[in-house]
Scaffold this motif. Structure first.
Motif, PDB file in Angstrom:
ATOM      1  N   LYS A   1      55.130  48.710 121.846  1.00  0.00           N
ATOM      2  CA  LYS A   1      54.929  48.114 123.174  1.00  0.00           C
ATOM      3  C   LYS A   1      54.014  46.885 123.156  1.00  0.00           C
ATOM      4  O   LYS A   1      54.331  45.858 123.740  1.00  0.00           O
ATOM      5  CB  LYS A   1      54.355  49.177 124.121  1.00  0.00           C
ATOM      6  N   ASP A   2      52.862  46.980 122.484  1.00  0.00           N
ATOM      7  CA  ASP A   2      51.895  45.876 122.503  1.00  0.00           C
ATOM      8  C   ASP A   2      52.014  44.959 121.298  1.00  0.00           C
ATOM      9  O   ASP A   2      51.185  44.075 121.112  1.00  0.00           O
ATOM     10  CB  ASP A   2      50.465  46.452 122.558  1.00  0.00           C
ATOM     11  N   ARG A   3      53.047  45.168 120.474  1.00  0.00           N
ATOM     12  CA  ARG A   3      53.124  44.403 119.228  1.00  0.00           C
ATOM     13  C   ARG A   3      54.367  43.538 119.092  1.00  0.00           C
ATOM     14  O   ARG A   3      54.494  42.793 118.127  1.00  0.00           O
ATOM     15  CB  ARG A   3      53.076  45.371 118.040  1.00  0.00           C
ATOM     16  N   VAL A   4      55.302  43.644 120.042  1.00  0.00           N
ATOM     17  CA  VAL A   4      56.574  42.930 119.894  1.00  0.00           C
ATOM     18  C   VAL A   4      56.771  41.913 121.010  1.00  0.00           C
ATOM     19  O   VAL A   4      56.515  42.205 122.178  1.00  0.00           O
ATOM     20  CB  VAL A   4      57.759  43.926 119.873  1.00  0.00           C
ATOM     21  N   THR A   5      57.228  40.723 120.615  1.00  0.00           N
ATOM     22  CA  THR A   5      57.638  39.689 121.577  1.00  0.00           C
ATOM     23  C   THR A   5      59.102  39.376 121.305  1.00  0.00           C
ATOM     24  O   THR A   5      59.489  39.190 120.142  1.00  0.00           O
ATOM     25  CB  THR A   5      56.805  38.404 121.408  1.00  0.00           C
ATOM     26  N   THR A   6      59.927  39.356 122.358  1.00  0.00           N
ATOM     27  CA  THR A   6      61.349  39.051 122.195  1.00  0.00           C
ATOM     28  C   THR A   6      61.616  37.602 122.594  1.00  0.00           C
ATOM     29  O   THR A   6      60.918  37.029 123.427  1.00  0.00           O
ATOM     30  CB  THR A   6      62.213  39.977 123.066  1.00  0.00           C
ATOM     31  N   PHE A   7      62.655  37.023 121.980  1.00  0.00           N
ATOM     32  CA  PHE A   7      63.047  35.644 122.273  1.00  0.00           C
ATOM     33  C   PHE A   7      64.513  35.612 122.681  1.00  0.00           C
ATOM     34  O   PHE A   7      65.298  36.470 122.281  1.00  0.00           O
ATOM     35  CB  PHE A   7      62.810  34.752 121.048  1.00  0.00           C
ATOM     36  N   GLU A   8      64.872  34.614 123.469  1.00  0.00           N
ATOM     37  CA  GLU A   8      66.244  34.488 123.994  1.00  0.00           C
ATOM     38  C   GLU A   8      67.293  34.408 122.891  1.00  0.00           C
ATOM     39  O   GLU A   8      68.422  34.837 123.066  1.00  0.00           O
ATOM     40  CB  GLU A   8      66.372  33.246 124.891  1.00  0.00           C
ATOM     41  N   ASN A   9      66.923  33.837 121.723  1.00  0.00           N
ATOM     42  CA  ASN A   9      67.910  33.697 120.643  1.00  0.00           C
ATOM     43  C   ASN A   9      68.093  34.992 119.846  1.00  0.00           C
ATOM     44  O   ASN A   9      68.799  35.014 118.851  1.00  0.00           O
ATOM     45  CB  ASN A   9      67.525  32.551 119.705  1.00  0.00           C
TER      46      ASN A   9
END
Length: 200
Positions: free
Chosen positions: A94-102
């Protein structure tokens, strides 16, 4: 210095599973459906570093993207999201992942347990899928051990210097004491000689 993650006996099983998944993924792809490219299939990271698991895909419809982590500790779902809609991140990440549009994700503050295989699936709404794999190796930096050795060496050097100074002072004091004692003995011997001379 870096120490690599130790391999486990089940590594060959995991490699076999990876190969089967890749073969199945390539077999299921259809021309004009979903295409997926993994620019960096191997990533080397050190503990506490941030890593980017990067992909590039093309899709005619609206895709759903899913990431999973497979290691000797088991399989963990990381995140799943539909482009432009919801994002479902596992509580573990939860606090460790960032998602990107690609479709790429960033994993922050990696640890030794983050080493392993990362599987990404891009699913098109019409049923065609594309699969990708990234292998992540995580290394420990042995600065703590080197720091301990350096501190121990400095401590021993300081103790040695103090002991040398103490021995030098003791030697100097002993030398001065012997000089005074010799001087007193000489003075008393001279007095005895003078007394004997007077008596004679």
């Amino acid at each position: 210095l870096m120490r690599p993650l130790q391999g486990s006996p089940s590594r060959s099983v995991v490699v076999g599973t990876v190969t089967l998944c890749l073969a199945a993924g390539w077999a299921l792809q259809t021309p004009g459906g979903v295409s997926l490219v993994v620019p960096q299939p191997n990533i080397n990271a050190t503990v506490a570093q941030n890593i980017l698991l990067s992909i590039e895909y093309s899709c005619q419809g609206v895709p759903t993207i899913e990431w999973k982590h497979v290691s000797s500790w088991g399989t963990t779902s990381i995140v799943e999201w539909r482009s432009g809609n919801y994002v479902n991140i596992s509580t573990v990440y939860k606090d460790r992942v960032t998602t990107f549009e690609n479709g790429s994700i960033q994993l922050r503050n990696v640890g030794m347990r983050d080493a392993g295989y990362y599987f990404v699936t891009v699913m098109e709404e019409h049923g065609t899928n594309a699969y990708g794999t990234i292998i992540v190796n995580v290394y420990e930096i042995i600065y703590e051990d080197l720091h301990f050795v350096a501190v121990l060496f400095a401590f021993l050097a300081a103790v040695s210097a103090i002991l040398i100074c103490f021995m030098w002072l003791c030697n100097k004091s002993l030398h001065l004491f012997q000089k005074k004692t010799t001087h007193k003995l000489t003075a008393s011997t001279t007095e005895e000689i003078e007394l004997e001379t007077i008596e004679c």
